[in-house]
Design a protein around this motif. Structure first.
Motif, PDB file in Angstrom:
ATOM      1  N   THR A  16       0.706  -1.193   0.064  1.00 10.01           N
ATOM      2  CA  THR A  16      -0.001   0.117  -0.040  1.00 10.01           C
ATOM      3  C   THR A  16       0.753   1.391  -0.074  1.00 10.01           C
ATOM      4  O   THR A  16       0.423   2.235  -0.654  1.00 10.01           O
ATOM      5  CB  THR A  16      -1.060   0.011   1.278  1.00 10.01           C
ATOM      6  OG1 THR A  16      -1.693  -1.228   1.189  1.00 10.01           O
ATOM      7  CG2 THR A  16      -1.966   1.238   1.199  1.00 10.01           C
ATOM      8  N   LEU A  17       2.164   1.247   0.566  1.00 10.58           N
ATOM      9  CA  LEU A  17       2.873   2.444   0.812  1.00 10.58           C
ATOM     10  C   LEU A  17       3.289   3.346  -0.344  1.00 10.58           C
ATOM     11  O   LEU A  17       2.895   4.482  -0.494  1.00 10.58           O
ATOM     12  CB  LEU A  17       4.110   1.985   1.585  1.00 10.58           C
ATOM     13  CG  LEU A  17       3.781   1.390   3.069  1.00 10.58           C
ATOM     14  CD1 LEU A  17       4.929   0.703   3.786  1.00 10.58           C
ATOM     15  CD2 LEU A  17       3.490   2.584   3.994  1.00 10.58           C
ATOM     16  N   TYR A  18       3.638   2.605  -1.300  1.00 13.56           N
ATOM     17  CA  TYR A  18       4.086   3.296  -2.414  1.00 13.56           C
ATOM     18  C   TYR A  18       3.087   4.088  -3.187  1.00 13.56           C
ATOM     19  O   TYR A  18       2.756   5.027  -3.614  1.00 13.56           O
ATOM     20  CB  TYR A  18       5.155   2.504  -3.513  1.00 13.56           C
ATOM     21  CG  TYR A  18       5.318   3.437  -4.493  1.00 13.56           C
ATOM     22  CD1 TYR A  18       6.597   4.536  -4.494  1.00 13.56           C
ATOM     23  CD2 TYR A  18       5.041   3.198  -5.690  1.00 13.56           C
ATOM     24  CE1 TYR A  18       6.984   5.259  -5.460  1.00 13.56           C
ATOM     25  CE2 TYR A  18       5.356   3.889  -6.821  1.00 13.56           C
ATOM     26  CZ  TYR A  18       6.679   5.096  -6.542  1.00 13.56           C
ATOM     27  OH  TYR A  18       6.844   5.853  -7.585  1.00 13.56           O
ATOM     28  N   THR A 112      -3.453  -2.123  -5.424  1.00 14.63           N
ATOM     29  CA  THR A 112      -2.014  -2.122  -5.047  1.00 14.63           C
ATOM     30  C   THR A 112      -1.439  -3.389  -5.754  1.00 14.63           C
ATOM     31  O   THR A 112      -0.052  -3.649  -5.850  1.00 14.63           O
ATOM     32  CB  THR A 112      -1.794  -2.438  -3.610  1.00 14.63           C
ATOM     33  OG1 THR A 112      -2.563  -3.412  -3.203  1.00 14.63           O
ATOM     34  CG2 THR A 112      -2.253  -1.186  -2.826  1.00 14.63           C
ATOM     35  N   LEU A 113      -1.964  -4.107  -6.598  1.00 11.85           N
ATOM     36  CA  LEU A 113      -1.575  -5.448  -7.282  1.00 11.85           C
ATOM     37  C   LEU A 113      -0.632  -4.976  -8.423  1.00 11.85           C
ATOM     38  O   LEU A 113       0.218  -5.607  -8.712  1.00 11.85           O
ATOM     39  CB  LEU A 113      -2.778  -6.171  -7.858  1.00 11.85           C
ATOM     40  CG  LEU A 113      -3.589  -7.052  -6.728  1.00 11.85           C
ATOM     41  CD1 LEU A 113      -4.722  -7.544  -7.580  1.00 11.85           C
ATOM     42  CD2 LEU A 113      -2.919  -8.010  -6.316  1.00 11.85           C
ATOM     43  N   LEU A 114      -0.756  -3.478  -8.754  1.00 11.96           N
ATOM     44  CA  LEU A 114       0.161  -2.923  -9.793  1.00 11.96           C
ATOM     45  C   LEU A 114       1.488  -2.485  -9.276  1.00 11.96           C
ATOM     46  O   LEU A 114       2.177  -2.156  -9.923  1.00 11.96           O
ATOM     47  CB  LEU A 114      -0.639  -1.773 -10.520  1.00 11.96           C
ATOM     48  CG  LEU A 114      -1.870  -2.014 -11.109  1.00 11.96           C
ATOM     49  CD1 LEU A 114      -2.822  -0.829 -11.409  1.00 11.96           C
ATOM     50  CD2 LEU A 114      -1.718  -2.922 -12.474  1.00 11.96           C
ATOM     51  N   TYR A 115       1.733  -2.781  -7.853  1.00 11.87           N
ATOM     52  CA  TYR A 115       2.836  -2.563  -7.346  1.00 11.87           C
ATOM     53  C   TYR A 115       3.947  -3.778  -7.283  1.00 11.87           C
ATOM     54  O   TYR A 115       4.982  -3.415  -7.378  1.00 11.87           O
ATOM     55  CB  TYR A 115       2.614  -1.917  -5.773  1.00 11.87           C
ATOM     56  CG  TYR A 115       3.795  -1.999  -4.869  1.00 11.87           C
ATOM     57  CD1 TYR A 115       4.845  -0.973  -5.128  1.00 11.87           C
ATOM     58  CD2 TYR A 115       4.085  -2.864  -4.150  1.00 11.87           C
ATOM     59  CE1 TYR A 115       6.022  -1.048  -4.171  1.00 11.87           C
ATOM     60  CE2 TYR A 115       5.210  -2.817  -3.203  1.00 11.87           C
ATOM     61  CZ  TYR A 115       6.075  -1.776  -3.406  1.00 11.87           C
ATOM     62  OH  TYR A 115       7.228  -1.830  -2.504  1.00 11.87           O
ATOM     63  N   TRP A 148       8.967  -0.043  -6.433  1.00 12.13           N
ATOM     64  CA  TRP A 148       9.181  -1.440  -5.491  1.00 12.13           C
ATOM     65  C   TRP A 148      10.116  -1.157  -4.308  1.00 12.13           C
ATOM     66  O   TRP A 148      10.010  -1.475  -3.063  1.00 12.13           O
ATOM     67  CB  TRP A 148       9.696  -2.490  -6.431  1.00 12.13           C
ATOM     68  CG  TRP A 148      10.032  -3.652  -5.708  1.00 12.13           C
ATOM     69  CD1 TRP A 148      11.250  -4.291  -5.228  1.00 12.13           C
ATOM     70  CD2 TRP A 148       8.976  -4.692  -5.138  1.00 12.13           C
ATOM     71  NE1 TRP A 148      11.091  -5.378  -4.681  1.00 12.13           N
ATOM     72  CE2 TRP A 148       9.674  -5.680  -4.578  1.00 12.13           C
ATOM     73  CE3 TRP A 148       7.623  -4.740  -5.225  1.00 12.13           C
ATOM     74  CZ2 TRP A 148       9.018  -7.031  -3.822  1.00 12.13           C
ATOM     75  CZ3 TRP A 148       6.624  -5.852  -4.679  1.00 12.13           C
ATOM     76  CH2 TRP A 148       7.703  -6.776  -3.948  1.00 12.13           C
ATOM     77  N   GLU A 149      11.405  -0.643  -4.623  1.00 13.42           N
ATOM     78  CA  GLU A 149      12.473  -0.676  -3.586  1.00 13.42           C
ATOM     79  C   GLU A 149      12.147   0.497  -2.611  1.00 13.42           C
ATOM     80  O   GLU A 149      12.313   0.243  -1.289  1.00 13.42           O
ATOM     81  CB  GLU A 149      14.016  -0.322  -4.149  1.00 13.42           C
ATOM     82  CG  GLU A 149      14.423  -1.207  -5.138  1.00 13.42           C
ATOM     83  CD  GLU A 149      14.683  -2.593  -4.217  1.00 13.42           C
ATOM     84  OE1 GLU A 149      14.733  -2.564  -3.139  1.00 13.42           O
ATOM     85  OE2 GLU A 149      14.973  -3.523  -5.023  1.00 13.42           O
ATOM     86  N   GLU A 150      11.474   1.535  -2.764  1.00 12.22           N
ATOM     87  CA  GLU A 150      10.955   2.694  -1.984  1.00 12.22           C
ATOM     88  C   GLU A 150      10.131   2.267  -1.051  1.00 12.22           C
ATOM     89  O   GLU A 150      10.229   2.437   0.189  1.00 12.22           O
ATOM     90  CB  GLU A 150      10.567   3.857  -2.756  1.00 12.22           C
ATOM     91  CG  GLU A 150      10.371   5.074  -1.855  1.00 12.22           C
ATOM     92  CD  GLU A 150       9.910   6.320  -2.838  1.00 12.22           C
ATOM     93  OE1 GLU A 150      10.544   6.338  -4.088  1.00 12.22           O
ATOM     94  OE2 GLU A 150       9.163   7.126  -2.508  1.00 12.22           O
ATOM     95  N   GLY A 151       9.130   1.333  -1.622  1.00 11.61           N
ATOM     96  CA  GLY A 151       8.134   0.829  -0.857  1.00 11.61           C
ATOM     97  C   GLY A 151       8.420  -0.264   0.456  1.00 11.61           C
ATOM     98  O   GLY A 151       8.079  -0.418   1.351  1.00 11.61           O
ATOM     99  N   GLN A 152       9.478  -1.134  -0.206  1.00 11.58           N
ATOM    100  CA  GLN A 152       9.833  -1.997   0.499  1.00 11.58           C
ATOM    101  C   GLN A 152      10.453  -1.435   1.790  1.00 11.58           C
ATOM    102  O   GLN A 152      10.620  -2.065   2.808  1.00 11.58           O
ATOM    103  CB  GLN A 152      10.804  -3.115  -0.127  1.00 11.58           C
ATOM    104  CG  GLN A 152      10.029  -3.884  -1.317  1.00 11.58           C
ATOM    105  CD  GLN A 152       8.949  -4.820  -0.270  1.00 11.58           C
ATOM    106  OE1 GLN A 152       9.201  -5.690   0.247  1.00 11.58           O
ATOM    107  NE2 GLN A 152       7.684  -4.760  -1.025  1.00 11.58           N
ATOM    108  N   GLU A 153      11.463  -0.497   1.318  1.00  9.19           N
ATOM    109  CA  GLU A 153      12.235   0.245   2.250  1.00  9.19           C
ATOM    110  C   GLU A 153      11.346   0.809   3.398  1.00  9.19           C
ATOM    111  O   GLU A 153      11.660   0.743   4.763  1.00  9.19           O
ATOM    112  CB  GLU A 153      13.035   1.042   1.677  1.00  9.19           C
ATOM    113  CG  GLU A 153      14.276   1.929   2.588  1.00  9.19           C
ATOM    114  CD  GLU A 153      15.095   1.087   3.344  1.00  9.19           C
ATOM    115  OE1 GLU A 153      15.594   0.020   2.581  1.00  9.19           O
ATOM    116  OE2 GLU A 153      15.354   1.181   4.356  1.00  9.19           O
TER     117      GLU A 153
END
Ligand code: SF4
Length: 191
Positions: A16-18, A112-115, A148-153
């Motif tokens: 959800t974050l990104y 959010t599946l598009l993330y 992707w990376e930004e959201g995971q971080e």
């Protein structure tokens, strides 16, 4: 001028974050919607739900939760087409989301599946476009995978639970059963 409202179908907290960040930056007022009968087993479902509640609280995001555990309805919809189950799974969730958007009078929806880098991005896009046409609700397409990376971080920083498999009991086996994975690989090589 009031902001345009978008209903964001949410698969889980970390994803959800990104997308939320992008949609708010684009000027949308975001309403979350959690509907995922594909998450099994029950304790995993509860765990992902709690992770989203944590995200919603920290991001001040209103979310409508469908809290009923959907194992039975999911299995009824996918039985005998286990190898094509993802298409059914996307349709099941996105159709419910577009119906909810329509019911609430929202002009737009997305997911959010598009993330996720691990989902069939193009298929999700096509299903959502078709639903948009059928229900007369705009589909806001974004390739959220870019973040992707930004959201995971951020999920790591907020200490949000991050799952190791997609959701259904089939994907759980695919993730952990090494023997099964080997056998499937061989079978595909023969074909
Ligand atoms: S692998 Fe993921 S997308 Fe495919 S059916 Fe299972 S939960 Fe749904």
């Amino acid at each position: 001028m009031p902001k345009e409202k978008v209903l964001l179908h949410i698969c889980c907290g970390p994803c959800t974050l990104y997308p939320l960040k992008v949609l708010r930056r684009e000027g949308f007022e975001v309403q979350g919607y959690f509907y995922n009968p594909n998450i099994h087993p029950y304790q995993e479902f509860r765990r992902r739900l709690r992770a989203l509640e944590q995200v919603a609280e920290s991001k001040d995001l209103p979310v409508i939760y469908e809290k009923e555990y959907g194992l039975r309805s999911f299995l009824k919809s996918t039985v005998f087409r286990e190898d094509r189950r993802c298409e059914t799974c996307y349709l099941m969730r996105l159709e419910k989301a577009v119906q909810k958007a329509k019911e609430l009078g929202f002009g737009a929806f997305t997911t959010t599946l598009l993330y996720s880098r691990y989902q069939a991005h193009q298929l999700i896009k096509e299903i959502a476009e078709d639903l948009s046409f059928r229900y007369g609700v705009t589909f806001c397409y974004y390739d959220f995978r870019k973040g992707w990376e930004e959201g995971q971080e951020e999920a790591r920083r907020l200490e949000i639970y991050r799952q190791a498999y997609c959701g259904c009991i089939f994907s759980e086996q695919e993730r952990y059963d090494k023997k099964w994975r080997k056998r499937m690989k061989k079978e595909r090589e023969v074909l």
